[in-house]
Design a protein around this motif. Sequence first.
Motif, PDB file in Angstrom:
ATOM      1  N   LEU A  76       0.829  -1.207   0.000  1.00 15.28           N
ATOM      2  CA  LEU A  76       0.000   0.000   0.000  1.00 15.28           C
ATOM      3  C   LEU A  76       0.862   1.256   0.000  1.00 15.28           C
ATOM      4  CD1 LEU A  76      -2.624   1.601   0.303  1.00 15.28           C
ATOM      5  CD2 LEU A  76      -2.541   1.125   2.762  1.00 15.28           C
ATOM      6  N   LEU A  77       1.881   1.277   0.843  1.00 14.64           N
ATOM      7  CA  LEU A  77       2.726   2.469   0.934  1.00 14.64           C
ATOM      8  C   LEU A  77       3.494   2.707  -0.360  1.00 14.64           C
ATOM      9  CD1 LEU A  77       3.728   4.821   2.567  1.00 14.64           C
ATOM     10  CD2 LEU A  77       5.469   3.339   3.589  1.00 14.64           C
ATOM     11  N   ARG A  78       3.904   1.641  -1.045  1.00 18.76           N
ATOM     12  CA  ARG A  78       4.574   1.808  -2.337  1.00 18.76           C
ATOM     13  C   ARG A  78       3.644   2.465  -3.342  1.00 18.76           C
ATOM     14  NH1 ARG A  78       6.948  -3.370  -1.409  1.00 18.76           N
ATOM     15  NH2 ARG A  78       5.408  -4.370  -2.755  1.00 18.76           N
ATOM     16  N   ALA A  79       2.371   2.062  -3.342  1.00 19.07           N
ATOM     17  CA  ALA A  79       1.406   2.660  -4.265  1.00 19.07           C
ATOM     18  C   ALA A  79       1.200   4.136  -3.944  1.00 19.07           C
ATOM     19  CB  ALA A  79       0.080   1.902  -4.194  1.00 19.07           C
ATOM     20  N   ALA A  80       1.091   4.472  -2.652  1.00 16.22           N
ATOM     21  CA  ALA A  80       0.910   5.872  -2.261  1.00 16.22           C
ATOM     22  C   ALA A  80       2.147   6.701  -2.603  1.00 16.22           C
ATOM     23  CB  ALA A  80       0.618   5.958  -0.761  1.00 16.22           C
TER      24      ALA A  80
END
Length: 244
Positions: free
Chosen positions: A176-180
């Motif tokens: 999730l953090l990579r996508a954000a």
Amino acid sequence: MQIIEVTELAGVRSAVMTFRHPAARLRFVLYPMIHVGEPEFYAQVQEELRGCDIVLAEGVNGLSLSMRARIASYRLVTKNDRFALVPQHIDYAGLDAAVIRADMTGREFTALWRKIPLVSRILSLVLFLFYSTGMRLFGSRRLIARALTTDDDPSRPPQDPDAVYDLIVTRRDEVLLRAATELHRERGADDLVVAVVWGAGHMPGLIKGLWALGYRVQDAHWLTVFSLHHDHEAPPRPPGRGTA
């Protein structure tokens, strides 16, 4: 920072938080989700998502057996009519926003799941289904709410993660953090609203990551997931005089 609040008066509430960056126009709006709630909660989230441009949605693409079992357990809880609660449902197809499944693929999840010792895998699923069955038969809204309080208090000692927790929470937080982070780097200059619709347990990790990128909370509001009171849970009143 309170993410999910539980009080006698307000019930279970989810803090919808808007994060902004001093040098970017992109905004992140976090919707901490509980997987069972009143229909009105999911309807309100659905309505608010209509004002967003991009949605980062939770959901392992190509569900593994373990994830199917967990989803089935949520549905099992809601079959108790005393709760009058429903499983989480958001109609992403009905939104104009671009929806990104910012989660693992089923193949990735399954590959990592199979690396966990068999005993741990079986025990995790048995305990999860046992809890859900017990809730359906003997539970109440208050019992469900007891474990829902969530915040990102840095002074609290971190949970000692086992292999199952590490996969279901920590490793998926990283996806999730990579996508954000990718959106921040590629679309930071664009005036866009990015909604993050993920389980509340994943929000502390995301908030920590957004903070490291320079984002701060601009504003927030509460949405009620469910109240602690329901007519079917109230004790029966004795019949008055003159009643049949």
